[in-house]
Every structure is written in C-alpha cells, then in structure tokens.
Design a protein around this motif. Structure first.
Motif, PDB file in Angstrom:
ATOM      1  N   PRO A 275       0.790  -1.233   0.000  1.00 48.94           N
ATOM      2  CA  PRO A 275       0.000   0.000   0.000  1.00 48.94           C
ATOM      3  C   PRO A 275       0.823   1.285   0.000  1.00 48.94           C
ATOM      4  O   PRO A 275       0.354   2.318   0.487  1.00 48.94           O
ATOM      5  N   VAL A 276       2.048   1.221  -0.532  1.00 47.57           N
ATOM      6  CA  VAL A 276       2.831   2.454  -0.648  1.00 47.57           C
ATOM      7  C   VAL A 276       2.120   3.462  -1.542  1.00 47.57           C
ATOM      8  O   VAL A 276       2.339   4.673  -1.458  1.00 47.57           O
ATOM      9  N   VAL A 277       1.266   2.967  -2.440  1.00 44.68           N
ATOM     10  CA  VAL A 277       0.280   3.796  -3.126  1.00 44.68           C
ATOM     11  C   VAL A 277      -1.080   3.174  -2.863  1.00 44.68           C
ATOM     12  O   VAL A 277      -1.176   1.966  -2.614  1.00 44.68           O
ATOM     13  N   PRO A 278      -2.168   3.941  -2.892  1.00 46.23           N
ATOM     14  CA  PRO A 278      -3.463   3.395  -2.478  1.00 46.23           C
ATOM     15  C   PRO A 278      -4.086   2.474  -3.522  1.00 46.23           C
ATOM     16  O   PRO A 278      -4.104   2.777  -4.713  1.00 46.23           O
ATOM     17  N   ALA A 279      -4.607   1.349  -3.061  1.00 39.95           N
ATOM     18  CA  ALA A 279      -5.246   0.391  -3.961  1.00 39.95           C
ATOM     19  C   ALA A 279      -6.465   0.990  -4.635  1.00 39.95           C
ATOM     20  O   ALA A 279      -6.794   0.617  -5.773  1.00 39.95           O
TER      21      ALA A 279
END
Length: 344
Positions: A275-279
């Motif tokens: 989740p380092v970027v949002p799903a």
C-alpha cells in the motif's frame, strides 16, 4: 484535428491511460502519445495511438536524466513537427502537469488540458480538478471528458491492448495460473521465497503454473518456478506476455505493470498489493480481482520504493495458502478436479 496525450511514467501507467486515449482518438484524426522509455512499449499496444514520441523527461521515471536545454529543445521540435491542435497531460494524483505543459506550450500546442491543483498561469486552457479517491483510469477519463472527449458508444471504458500475437507454443493449452514475482521497485515485491512457496502450493493443488519475468529476472523466475512450474523468465516481450496472460485462468502479481496488462487482456488478478500507493487508485481495473496485503501497514501512502519498515509487514503476512484461496475464488473451481463424466 490532431491530438496528443502525454503520460510520462511507466508501463502500467500508460496502460491505465488507455481508455482516455481511446476517448481522444474517437474525435481526433490523428492521435500521438508522448511517453517515457519505460512506457513506450505499452503506448505501442494501445488502440487509438497512431504515433509514439519517446522522451525521458527529467521530472519523471525512477532514474530521470539531468535537466538540460538540448533535451528540451529536441522534444519541443519533435512535438512541433506534429502540430497537435490539443493535448492532454495525464499525471498521477501526486504529480504536477505544469512542467510538461510548459514544454508543450513551447512546441506551439494551442490548447492544453490537465488535472492541476497549482495555479497554472497561462499554461493550461482546461484546468480540471481531480475528484478525490478516483482510480487512475477514471481520473484520466474525467479529464478527457472535461476537455471535450468522451468514449464512443459501445466502449465499456475498460483497459485494452491490440490483439497480441500467438505465443508459439510457449505454454500449451490455456487455463494455467501465471505467477509474476518481479516488480519495478523492491517495496512492491512479495519476495522470492514466498513466491516459490505459492507456486508449490498451487502445483500441489493441481494447477499448471507459469512463471514470468523480464530478461533481468531470469535467476528470480528460475528460483520461483523450481521444478514444478514452467519458467518463461526473459522469454516474452510485452506483446508475447500479453498473450500468455490472456490465456491464463488467473495471474498472481504485485502492483506492477503486468497486473495492468493482465487486466487489459481480461484476466482475473490476485494482487499482492503493497500500500505504498493506495489500492483505490491503482488496483487492477475492470476485471475480477482479489487484493492481498495489509492496507493499514505503516508504509501506507508513503510512495516508498524500498520498504521503510523492517520486515515488510504489508506483504509478509500474506501466506501461500492465501494466494491459493484467492486463485480458487477467481477460477471458480476445485483445483485438480475435473467435472465427473456423465453416467452413460
């Protein structure tokens, strides 16, 4: 009307721009795509793209080049020769479109549209405000519509690529499960040992498994495939990989380009999602999928390329059994058991 769509990021980012590109191409006589070297192979696979201009911009990519006047002058000349009447600058939610817009203005593009939170001065004609929590595909389509480009009737707005070539017997009959262990950055990888364990679990359950990876990942794919799966590491370019993914029953992959390529060919995805970027913005789009990973892990939203938390907790809690269960859910069958023949 001649149109240009700019998306300067990676392979998967360009694939996610595909529906917006089709919306533009439905009204334009000619559509050019401006993209970086990592995204160029994807751009050449998109329906509606007539020409690709490749430019390694100094504000995009994982290892951008130094900013210099010669590079900017070169891309300005190349864009100016195509004389686009309108351009869309597509960016992720955390990026500014203004450097690209400035370059396109210098190339003489008379009408520019982009999502922009900053004051654009005279750089944009359509300054669109991105809706919160929108998936990257939907956000690009929103911008295209604000600029006057809508998907044509009958276009479902899903990801798509041109018909991939036959894989020349690489994998045999359709219906296998693909495991793609690599990712562009370490923070999004599940790990060699866990991927290998998942392959063993799938094979024991009766699935045929194919392991894929790029030319630089042959050691990784060989280790993950072991003796039970077919190792295609380094044997498929983007178009061939698209066909391998298309004929799969499901694909197990991290948040990386092949996840979006699988979605573009209509294959369900088990998404090992760091989740380092949002799903909500980057999950596989338009296909059945299962997201595995801890979305509340400390790395959430950090955009980190190397995991900033010891132990990689966002993905370390995912077990091979979880992957197997997700594959079973997406394939809708009891693995290894064919339907019993009817009594005669």
């Amino acid at each position: 009307m001649r149109a240009l769509v700019a998306r300067l990021d990676s392979f998967g980012d360009v694939l996610l721009a595909g529906p917006a590109v089709r919306a533009v191409a439905a009204r334009a006589d000619r559509t050019t795509m401006l993209c970086g070297p990592r995204g160029a192979p994807a751009a050449r696979m998109l329906p509606g793209v007539d020409e690709v201009i490749v430019w390694d911009a100094p504000w995009a990519g994982f290892d951008p080049p130094p900013a210099d006047r010669a590079g900017v002058d070169d891309v300005v000349r190349r864009v100016a020769r195509r004389a686009p009447d309108v351009a869309l600058v597509l960016t992720s939610f955390h990026q500014s479109p203004l450097p690209t817009a400035l370059v396109l203005r210098m190339a003489g593009v008379p009408r520019l549209a982009a999502d922009c939170a900053d004051h654009p001065g005279s750089l944009l004609d359509v300054r669109h405000r991105r809706a919160p929590r929108r998936h990257e595909v939907c956000a690009a389509l929103d911008l295209a519509e604000a600029a006057g480009f809508r998907l044509p009737e009958g276009d479902d707005g899903r990801l798509a690529v041109l018909e991939p070539p036959a894989p020349d017997g690489l994998v045999g009959e359709p219906g296998y499960v693909v495991v793609h262990p690599g990712a562009a950055v370490p923070a999004r990888r599940w790990g060699r040992e866990r991927c290998a364990a998942a392959v063993r679990s799938l094979v024991r359950a009766g699935y045929r498994v194919v392991v894929t990876g790029g030319p630089g990942e042959r050691e990784l794919t060989a280790a993950v495939a072991g003796g039970g799966a077919l190792d295609l590491g380094g044997l498929t370019g983007p178009a061939e990989l698209a066909r391998v993914l298309r004929d799969a029953a499901a694909v197990v992959v991290g948040n990386t380009g092949p996840a979006h390529l699988a979605a573009a060919v209509g294959t369900p995805v088990v998404s090992l999602f760091a989740p380092v970027v949002p799903a909500e913005r980057w999950a596989p789009y338009g296909v059945p999928h299962v997201v595995l990973g801890d979305e509340r892990a400390p790395c959430a939203g950090s955009r980190a390329r190397v995991c900033p938390v010891p132990g990689h907790p966002c993905l370390s809690g995912v077990l091979p059994e979880d992957v197997l269960a997700a594959v079973e859910k997406l394939t809708g069958r009891v693995p290894g058991l064919d339907p019993a023949p009817e009594a005669t």
